[in-house]
Scaffold this active site. Structure first.
Site, short mmCIF file in Angstrom:
data_model
loop_
_atom_site.label_atom_id
_atom_site.label_comp_id
_atom_site.label_asym_id
_atom_site.label_seq_id
_atom_site.Cartn_x
_atom_site.Cartn_y
_atom_site.Cartn_z
N THR A 51 0.86 -1.18 0.00
CA THR A 51 0.00 0.00 0.00
C THR A 51 0.89 1.22 0.00
O THR A 51 2.04 1.16 0.43
CB THR A 51 -0.92 0.02 1.25
OG1 THR A 51 -1.63 1.27 1.27
CG2 THR A 51 -0.14 -0.09 2.53
N GLY A 103 -0.66 4.85 7.03
CA GLY A 103 -1.57 4.49 8.12
C GLY A 103 -2.02 3.04 7.99
O GLY A 103 -2.02 2.27 8.95
N LYS A 104 -2.38 2.67 6.78
CA LYS A 104 -2.84 1.30 6.52
C LYS A 104 -1.69 0.31 6.74
O LYS A 104 -1.89 -0.76 7.31
CB LYS A 104 -3.33 1.21 5.08
CG LYS A 104 -4.18 0.01 4.78
CD LYS A 104 -4.73 0.15 3.38
CE LYS A 104 -5.87 -0.77 3.11
NZ LYS A 104 -6.44 -0.57 1.78
N ASP A 126 -7.66 -6.14 0.40
CA ASP A 126 -8.70 -5.46 -0.37
C ASP A 126 -10.00 -5.68 0.40
O ASP A 126 -10.22 -6.76 0.95
CB ASP A 126 -8.81 -6.01 -1.79
CG ASP A 126 -9.58 -5.05 -2.69
OD1 ASP A 126 -9.38 -3.83 -2.57
OD2 ASP A 126 -10.41 -5.52 -3.50
N GLY A 167 -15.65 5.36 5.98
CA GLY A 167 -16.30 4.73 4.84
C GLY A 167 -17.81 4.56 5.04
O GLY A 167 -18.52 5.51 5.38
N ASP A 171 -19.35 2.88 7.34
CA ASP A 171 -19.72 2.52 8.72
C ASP A 171 -21.07 3.08 9.17
O ASP A 171 -21.83 2.38 9.85
CB ASP A 171 -18.63 2.97 9.71
CG ASP A 171 -17.46 2.01 9.75
OD1 ASP A 171 -17.60 0.87 9.27
OD2 ASP A 171 -16.40 2.41 10.26
N HIS A 212 -14.64 -7.64 9.75
CA HIS A 212 -14.15 -8.45 8.64
C HIS A 212 -12.62 -8.48 8.64
O HIS A 212 -12.01 -9.49 8.35
CB HIS A 212 -14.69 -7.90 7.33
CG HIS A 212 -14.58 -6.40 7.18
ND1 HIS A 212 -15.00 -5.52 8.15
CD2 HIS A 212 -14.06 -5.62 6.20
CE1 HIS A 212 -14.77 -4.28 7.77
NE2 HIS A 212 -14.20 -4.31 6.59
P1 IMP Z 1 -9.56 -0.58 -0.35
O1 IMP Z 1 -8.72 0.36 0.48
O2 IMP Z 1 -9.27 -0.56 -1.79
O3 IMP Z 1 -9.59 -1.96 0.24
O4 IMP Z 1 -11.03 0.01 -0.27
C1 IMP Z 1 -11.90 -0.37 0.71
C2 IMP Z 1 -13.13 0.52 0.73
O5 IMP Z 1 -14.18 -0.24 1.31
C3 IMP Z 1 -12.89 1.69 1.64
O6 IMP Z 1 -12.70 2.86 0.92
C4 IMP Z 1 -14.21 1.79 2.42
O7 IMP Z 1 -15.06 2.63 1.77
C5 IMP Z 1 -14.82 0.42 2.35
N1 IMP Z 1 -14.61 -0.27 3.61
C6 IMP Z 1 -13.76 -1.31 3.84
N2 IMP Z 1 -13.78 -1.66 5.13
C7 IMP Z 1 -14.66 -0.83 5.73
C8 IMP Z 1 -15.10 -0.69 7.09
O8 IMP Z 1 -14.68 -1.39 8.03
N3 IMP Z 1 -16.00 0.28 7.31
C9 IMP Z 1 -16.48 1.09 6.34
N4 IMP Z 1 -16.10 1.02 5.08
C10 IMP Z 1 -15.19 0.06 4.77
#
Ligand code: IMP
Length: 199
Positions: free
Chosen positions: A15, A19-20, A75, A159, A161, A186
């Protein structure tokens, strides 16, 4: 197959978001030398797969082969049953370049209205992939089921939530104590599976 992750191993977290990377490294339990894909100057691939596992695998494989280090990628996203699993792998993209989640949540509500369904079932999925350079890969998935609620509630979390109520609860993830959310999330379920797959 049980795969070994030696203490002190040099890992790359696929990534560009520090933070991630920190969060993913912490859950792994420490003891590793962690770099992010950004720090190593690796390119960020397009998430072209149609599944969470496919995208996590794609990112981990590319980072491992390009860096020569064991690579961890994730992801995740929200799937809505009445929308045939959408937004799914497009969860981040529904928020647009400005990461506008009120907009993304309004889009979910609008699409549900258009689908004329009263089925509010939804789930979050997190896929994690750990890839060895030119070697094997482990992919696991964690999921939390629940239902959607509108209007959005709660200013905690991120996100989607504020529109997600996990099974057996009344509060949304946006209203819940973050530590409590983490216990059932998750992401933590996926990590538990990943740890179980490693020795
Ligand atoms: P990634 O960073 O490409 O995996 O995108 C994941 C997207 O899914 C994030 O931008 C969030 O919008 C959504 N998402 C994933 N996990 C959560 C969570 O625990 N709560 C709320 N939204 C989540």
């Amino acid at each position: 197959m049980a795969l070994k992750l030696e203490p002190g191993a040099r890992l790359v977290v696929a990534t560009h978001n520090p933070g991630k990377a920190r969060e993913l490294a912490e859950i792994l339990g420490g003891g590793f030398q962690i770099a992010t894909a950004g720090e190593l100057g690796l390119r960020e691939p397009e998430e072209t797969e149609s599944t969470f596992a496919g995208n996590a695998l794609l990112k981990a494989r590319l980072a491992a082969d390009a860096s020569g280090r064991i690579a961890l990628a994730d992801d995740s996203g929200l799937s809505v049953r009445a929308l045939d699993g959408q937004p799914g792998v497009y969860s981040a993209r529904w928020a647009g370049p400005g990461r506008d989640f009120p907009l993304a949540m309004a889009k979910v509500e609008e699409r549900l209205g258009a689908a004329e369904s009263d089925d509010l079932a939804a789930w979050f999925t997190c896929a994690l992939a750990l890839a060895w350079p030119d070697g094997p890969v482990v992919v696991v998935e964690g999921r939390v089921d629940g239902s959607l609620t509108f209007p959005p509630r709660g200013g905690r979390g991120f996100g989607y939530d504020p529109i997600f109520v996990p099974e057996g609860r009344r509060e949304t993830f946006g209203e819940m104590d973050p530590a409590e959310k983490e216990q059932m999330s998750h992401r933590s379920r996926a990590f538990a599976k990943l740890k179980a797959a490693l020795i």
